[in-house]
Scaffold this motif. Structure first.
Motif, mmCIF file in Angstrom:
data_model
loop_
_atom_site.group_PDB
_atom_site.id
_atom_site.type_symbol
_atom_site.label_atom_id
_atom_site.label_comp_id
_atom_site.label_asym_id
_atom_site.label_seq_id
_atom_site.Cartn_x
_atom_site.Cartn_y
_atom_site.Cartn_z
ATOM 1 N N UNK A 73 3.071 14.715 6.013
ATOM 2 C CA UNK A 73 2.468 13.541 5.384
ATOM 3 C C UNK A 73 3.389 12.306 5.445
ATOM 4 N N UNK A 74 4.693 12.548 5.378
ATOM 5 C CA UNK A 74 5.645 11.427 5.484
ATOM 6 C C UNK A 74 5.468 10.729 6.836
ATOM 7 N N UNK A 75 5.336 11.549 7.900
ATOM 8 C CA UNK A 75 5.118 10.973 9.245
ATOM 9 C C UNK A 75 3.768 10.264 9.305
ATOM 10 N N UNK A 76 2.766 10.895 8.689
ATOM 11 C CA UNK A 76 1.423 10.293 8.678
ATOM 12 C C UNK A 76 1.486 8.905 8.046
ATOM 13 N N UNK A 77 2.188 8.807 6.920
ATOM 14 C CA UNK A 77 2.306 7.512 6.218
ATOM 15 C C UNK A 77 2.976 6.473 7.106
ATOM 16 N N UNK A 78 4.050 6.896 7.764
ATOM 17 C CA UNK A 78 4.779 5.968 8.635
ATOM 18 C C UNK A 78 3.878 5.445 9.743
ATOM 19 N N UNK A 79 3.153 6.386 10.361
ATOM 20 C CA UNK A 79 2.264 6.006 11.467
ATOM 21 C C UNK A 79 1.189 5.034 10.992
ATOM 22 N N UNK A 80 0.601 5.341 9.840
ATOM 23 C CA UNK A 80 -0.475 4.480 9.327
ATOM 24 C C UNK A 80 0.060 3.096 8.967
ATOM 25 N N UNK A 81 1.233 3.069 8.329
ATOM 26 C CA UNK A 81 1.819 1.786 7.913
ATOM 27 C C UNK A 81 2.139 0.929 9.131
ATOM 28 N N UNK A 82 2.555 1.590 10.202
ATOM 29 C CA UNK A 82 2.894 0.856 11.428
ATOM 30 C C UNK A 82 1.619 0.355 12.124
ATOM 31 N N UNK A 83 0.634 1.252 12.202
ATOM 32 C CA UNK A 83 -0.613 0.915 12.902
ATOM 33 C C UNK A 83 -1.356 -0.238 12.232
ATOM 34 N N UNK A 84 -1.329 -0.259 10.910
ATOM 35 C CA UNK A 84 -2.100 -1.277 10.183
ATOM 36 C C UNK A 84 -1.177 -2.270 9.466
ATOM 37 N N UNK A 85 -0.087 -2.591 10.135
ATOM 38 C CA UNK A 85 0.945 -3.435 9.523
ATOM 39 C C UNK A 85 0.428 -4.799 9.065
ATOM 40 N N UNK A 86 -0.626 -5.298 9.706
ATOM 41 C CA UNK A 86 -1.101 -6.654 9.390
ATOM 42 C C UNK A 86 -2.095 -6.699 8.236
ATOM 43 N N UNK A 87 -2.563 -5.542 7.794
ATOM 44 C CA UNK A 87 -3.670 -5.543 6.830
ATOM 45 C C UNK A 87 -3.239 -5.113 5.428
ATOM 46 N N UNK A 88 -3.866 -5.710 4.406
ATOM 47 C CA UNK A 88 -3.581 -5.264 3.048
ATOM 48 C C UNK A 88 -4.150 -3.869 2.798
ATOM 49 N N UNK A 89 -3.534 -3.162 1.866
ATOM 50 C CA UNK A 89 -3.989 -1.807 1.527
ATOM 51 C C UNK A 89 -4.639 -1.827 0.151
ATOM 52 N N UNK A 90 -5.849 -1.315 0.076
ATOM 53 C CA UNK A 90 -6.523 -1.171 -1.217
ATOM 54 C C UNK A 90 -6.487 0.306 -1.581
#
Lengths: 310, 73
Positions: A73-90
């Motif tokens: 899950x730590x890797x999953x989070x990193x990948x997601x944060x990188x992929x969607x770096x430009x967008x806000x998270x709700x």
């Protein structure tokens, strides 16, 4: 909008349960129409199908069981944060997993108010604290209030599952196979079909589609039914999402939790008992002689069914 | 008047969402939406379009716009 998203696209995080995810579908429609924002949804793979064909959805990140396991899950989070770096998270979950993702997120993170303390206070004090505040907004309104100032009318936030004509045709075909026309003259009562997952006791009246449909097939089948009789469950919200009338039996959970269906054709059967609600998710073992669901008599259910199908 | 939805007096985005409710509950091939707001008009047309309905024609009487939608428009 209450908070400036600074983007036409936002990322939504909600993993489970199925009902909570289904409840998001209507809120996303509202936000999309009100603010012209599109959404990328991060959810469990098994619920991703709820967002197919949804006009407010720009993308779906369907997370497998493996990608949610502790180390992975730590890797999953990193990948997601990188992929969607430009967008806000709700963050519409407010769980440990969502907080871990938020910790890695590179832009703004907004979290909806799940009212965890108030819900527990209400439960522990047996309704002495927090009733009015909890009744003020249902779960969809709590979700929506992350971006919206005013409380939104409940019916505008009802779940919305977008089925196409082919899916509906397939469901019609499936049901017509289960209930061929030639039987119609022989039957006196209603055609009854069981849906969902789990084990169905043997020799139950009606036909069974239990464990036989995908999530979207279930939605399509529900859309072709005249009525769903259900407990406080995920399929209850799916029926609301496809505008099928429903009769919901509420027992261990109650209105304060915010999950009452909001569709115009929804009715509730419940009994007043001082022990209700007995838990946050309705999973506690019951110590009563006759529990809250058993108190709802078959005759009452049938009476209501007759009224609704009249 | 079965396929007519009156959204006059409602504030945005309510008219568009009521239109969406109407389409999903009704499923008619043709319907008419009444609105008195330009912004709502745009939102209603956009919402109907996403559901496969085109604006067939529109009329205006005083402050009210009559938007006629059809599946084949």
């Amino acid at each position: 909008m209450k908070i400036p998203l600074n983007s036409n696209t936002a990322v939504i995080f909600r993993l489970s349960a199925m009902g909570d995810v289904a409840l998001l579908t209507g809120v996303l429609s509202y936000w999309n129409i009100a603010y012209h924002t599109k959404f990328i949804v991060i959810t469990r793979a098994e619920w991703a199908a709820l967002f197919e064909n949804h006009p407010a959805i720009a993308g779906i990140e369907a997370l497998s069981k493996e990608s949610l396991e502790r180390r992975e899950y730590i890797h999953t989070c990193r990948k997601l944060a990188e992929k969607y770096a430009d967008f806000p998270l709700l963050d519409m979950h407010g769980s440990t997993r969502s907080r871990l993702l938020a910790h890695q997120w590179r832009t703004s993170v907004y979290r909806y108010n799940k009212m965890p303390v108030l819900r527990r206070l209400f439960l522990w004090t047996k309704g002495k604290i927090g009733r009015n505040a909890l009744l003020e907004k249902n779960v969809c309104q709590r979700y929506a209030s992350l971006l919206c100032e005013d409380p939104i009318p409940r019916h505008l936030l009802k779940p919305r599952i977008f089925l196409d004509e082919e899916e509906k045709d397939d469901a019609r075909h499936l049901l017509s196979k289960l209930f061929p026309c030639s039987d119609a003259e022989l039957r006196v009562g209603y055609d009854l079909v069981w849906v969902g997952k789990g084990e169905l006791p043997e020799n139950m009246y009606g036909k069974s589609l239990v464990n036989k449909t995908s999530l979207r097939e279930l939605c399509a089948v529900l859309s072709q039914c005249s009525l769903l009789i259900t407990g406080d469950s995920g399929p209850m919200h799916l029926a609301d999402g496809v505008n099928t009338p429903l009769l919901a039996l509420f027992g261990p959970t109650s209105k304060e939790w915010g999950f009452f269906p909001v569709g115009r054709n929804a009715r509730i059967l419940q009994k007043d008992m001082p022990c209700r609600p007995c838990s946050l998710h309705g999973k506690s073992a019951c110590r009563q002689k006759e529990n809250c669901l058993e108190k709802i008599r078959n005759e009452e259910i049938l009476e209501e069914v007759k009224k609704m199908l009249a | 008047m079965e396929n007519v939805l009156d959204t006059c007096g409602l504030s945005c985005p309510q008219p568009a969402l009521e239109t969406l409710n109407f389409i999903q509950q009704n499923g008619a091939d043709e319907f008419t939406v009444l609105t008195d707001s330009i912004t709502s008009r745009e939102n209603i047309i956009r919402t109907a379009k996403k559901q496969g309905y085109g604006l067939k024609h529109e009329e205006k009487q005083l402050m009210t716009m009559y938007l006629h939608f059809s599946k084949n428009a």
